[in-house]
Design a protein around this motif. Sequence first.
Motif, PDB file in Angstrom:
ATOM      1  N   THR A  30       0.813  -1.211   0.000  1.00  0.00           N
ATOM      2  CA  THR A  30       0.000   0.000   0.000  1.00  0.00           C
ATOM      3  C   THR A  30       0.849   1.265   0.000  1.00  0.00           C
ATOM      4  O   THR A  30       1.033   1.899   1.043  1.00  0.00           O
ATOM      5  CB  THR A  30      -1.009  -0.029   1.177  1.00  0.00           C
ATOM      6  OG1 THR A  30      -1.801   1.147   1.140  1.00  0.00           O
ATOM      7  CG2 THR A  30      -0.353  -0.218   2.524  1.00  0.00           C
ATOM      8  N   THR A  32       0.269   4.207  -0.831  1.00  0.00           N
ATOM      9  CA  THR A  32      -0.432   5.406  -0.341  1.00  0.00           C
ATOM     10  C   THR A  32      -0.965   5.218   1.074  1.00  0.00           C
ATOM     11  O   THR A  32      -1.602   6.114   1.608  1.00  0.00           O
ATOM     12  CB  THR A  32      -1.616   5.773  -1.265  1.00  0.00           C
ATOM     13  OG1 THR A  32      -2.629   4.768  -1.141  1.00  0.00           O
ATOM     14  CG2 THR A  32      -1.178   5.928  -2.706  1.00  0.00           C
ATOM     15  N   LYS A  34      -3.375   3.460   1.974  1.00  0.00           N
ATOM     16  CA  LYS A  34      -4.829   3.297   1.937  1.00  0.00           C
ATOM     17  C   LYS A  34      -5.263   2.014   2.647  1.00  0.00           C
ATOM     18  O   LYS A  34      -6.326   1.951   3.253  1.00  0.00           O
ATOM     19  CB  LYS A  34      -5.277   3.252   0.476  1.00  0.00           C
ATOM     20  CG  LYS A  34      -6.768   3.238   0.272  1.00  0.00           C
ATOM     21  CD  LYS A  34      -7.139   3.049  -1.195  1.00  0.00           C
ATOM     22  CE  LYS A  34      -6.570   4.143  -2.056  1.00  0.00           C
ATOM     23  NZ  LYS A  34      -7.076   4.124  -3.431  1.00  0.00           N
ATOM     24  N   GLU A  92      -3.006  -1.566  -5.622  1.00  0.00           N
ATOM     25  CA  GLU A  92      -3.529  -1.078  -4.341  1.00  0.00           C
ATOM     26  C   GLU A  92      -5.001  -0.681  -4.419  1.00  0.00           C
ATOM     27  O   GLU A  92      -5.793  -1.060  -3.549  1.00  0.00           O
ATOM     28  CB  GLU A  92      -2.688   0.110  -3.868  1.00  0.00           C
ATOM     29  CG  GLU A  92      -3.123   0.668  -2.534  1.00  0.00           C
ATOM     30  CD  GLU A  92      -2.307   1.874  -2.106  1.00  0.00           C
ATOM     31  OE1 GLU A  92      -2.299   2.151  -0.905  1.00  0.00           O
ATOM     32  OE2 GLU A  92      -1.682   2.528  -2.977  1.00  0.00           O
ATOM     33  N   THR A  93      -5.376   0.046  -5.446  1.00  0.00           N
ATOM     34  CA  THR A  93      -6.759   0.538  -5.542  1.00  0.00           C
ATOM     35  C   THR A  93      -7.743  -0.607  -5.727  1.00  0.00           C
ATOM     36  O   THR A  93      -8.759  -0.678  -5.027  1.00  0.00           O
ATOM     37  CB  THR A  93      -6.891   1.558  -6.696  1.00  0.00           C
ATOM     38  OG1 THR A  93      -6.017   2.651  -6.402  1.00  0.00           O
ATOM     39  CG2 THR A  93      -8.311   2.056  -6.831  1.00  0.00           C
ATOM     40  N   GLU A  94      -7.440  -1.524  -6.648  1.00  0.00           N
ATOM     41  CA  GLU A  94      -8.354  -2.641  -6.878  1.00  0.00           C
ATOM     42  C   GLU A  94      -8.430  -3.547  -5.650  1.00  0.00           C
ATOM     43  O   GLU A  94      -9.512  -4.038  -5.295  1.00  0.00           O
ATOM     44  CB  GLU A  94      -7.928  -3.449  -8.108  1.00  0.00           C
ATOM     45  CG  GLU A  94      -8.970  -4.469  -8.511  1.00  0.00           C
ATOM     46  CD  GLU A  94      -8.642  -5.183  -9.804  1.00  0.00           C
ATOM     47  OE1 GLU A  94      -9.198  -6.273 -10.023  1.00  0.00           O
ATOM     48  OE2 GLU A  94      -7.832  -4.662 -10.593  1.00  0.00           O
ATOM     49  N   TYR A  95      -7.302  -3.763  -4.982  1.00  0.00           N
ATOM     50  CA  TYR A  95      -7.297  -4.568  -3.757  1.00  0.00           C
ATOM     51  C   TYR A  95      -8.142  -3.882  -2.678  1.00  0.00           C
ATOM     52  O   TYR A  95      -8.942  -4.527  -1.999  1.00  0.00           O
ATOM     53  CB  TYR A  95      -5.858  -4.785  -3.293  1.00  0.00           C
ATOM     54  CG  TYR A  95      -5.665  -5.779  -2.169  1.00  0.00           C
ATOM     55  CD1 TYR A  95      -6.514  -6.859  -1.973  1.00  0.00           C
ATOM     56  CD2 TYR A  95      -4.589  -5.644  -1.298  1.00  0.00           C
ATOM     57  CE1 TYR A  95      -6.306  -7.774  -0.946  1.00  0.00           C
ATOM     58  CE2 TYR A  95      -4.366  -6.549  -0.268  1.00  0.00           C
ATOM     59  CZ  TYR A  95      -5.230  -7.607  -0.100  1.00  0.00           C
ATOM     60  OH  TYR A  95      -5.030  -8.498   0.921  1.00  0.00           O
ATOM     61  N   HIS A  96      -7.997  -2.584  -2.549  1.00  0.00           N
ATOM     62  CA  HIS A  96      -8.794  -1.815  -1.590  1.00  0.00           C
ATOM     63  C   HIS A  96     -10.279  -1.953  -1.903  1.00  0.00           C
ATOM     64  O   HIS A  96     -11.099  -2.219  -1.010  1.00  0.00           O
ATOM     65  CB  HIS A  96      -8.352  -0.349  -1.612  1.00  0.00           C
ATOM     66  CG  HIS A  96      -9.090   0.511  -0.654  1.00  0.00           C
ATOM     67  ND1 HIS A  96      -9.858   1.572  -1.060  1.00  0.00           N
ATOM     68  CD2 HIS A  96      -9.188   0.482   0.695  1.00  0.00           C
ATOM     69  CE1 HIS A  96     -10.399   2.158  -0.014  1.00  0.00           C
ATOM     70  NE2 HIS A  96     -10.010   1.515   1.069  1.00  0.00           N
ATOM     71  N   LEU A  97     -10.643  -1.789  -3.166  1.00  0.00           N
ATOM     72  CA  LEU A  97     -12.048  -1.914  -3.561  1.00  0.00           C
ATOM     73  C   LEU A  97     -12.574  -3.329  -3.323  1.00  0.00           C
ATOM     74  O   LEU A  97     -13.723  -3.512  -2.905  1.00  0.00           O
ATOM     75  CB  LEU A  97     -12.222  -1.516  -5.031  1.00  0.00           C
ATOM     76  CG  LEU A  97     -11.991  -0.036  -5.332  1.00  0.00           C
ATOM     77  CD1 LEU A  97     -12.019   0.208  -6.840  1.00  0.00           C
ATOM     78  CD2 LEU A  97     -12.984   0.846  -4.609  1.00  0.00           C
TER      79      LEU A  97
END
Length: 185
Positions: A30, A32, A34, A92-97
């Motif tokens: 991650t 960022t 997030k 990171e973004t797709e994992y977060h979503l």
Amino acid sequence: MLTMPQLTHAIAFLLLLSRIGDIGSTYLITPTLKLEANPIVRRLKWRFAIATLLMAVVPYFSLPAGVTLLITSLLVCASNCSRIWIARTLGETEYHLFLIRVARRAPVGLSIVFFLLSPLCMALIGGVIWLFYPDLHESWGAWIAIGFVMYAVTIALYGSLAFLRLRKEGLALTTTDVSALPANS
């Protein structure tokens, strides 16, 4: 057999490596922050994370505390490393979503119970070690046991908070937002 000064240097060096491993593995998952479970690190960002490298001096003040921090830090690093492949594959973004989508659908109580099973196992490892080495003044085993218990408490607390935060983020999304989340992640 290492002398006490050599042991202190070795534990300090290993603690520094474990902190670098924790910070590096966190960055790989991650960049960022997030997905960072620790709310302190998420709030204070990378400067604080890097400042935790200073923990490597703890063994020079208290070798037992250094051993405890070493065990905890190695376990955190190991846990992070088990998730790097997912985060690097999805991003990171797709994992977060993906985590938001799953947390949104998960039943809170049962999810927390299942989530706490892992820290319970770690705490039990610490407890078993402590059974064999109960004396804090005469045994390194007790300090190693405390490291396992500290890790268990840390992941129980921060992991539960992270799950609840992800769930809250998911519930705040509208139905349209949820349908836009990756379904096959």
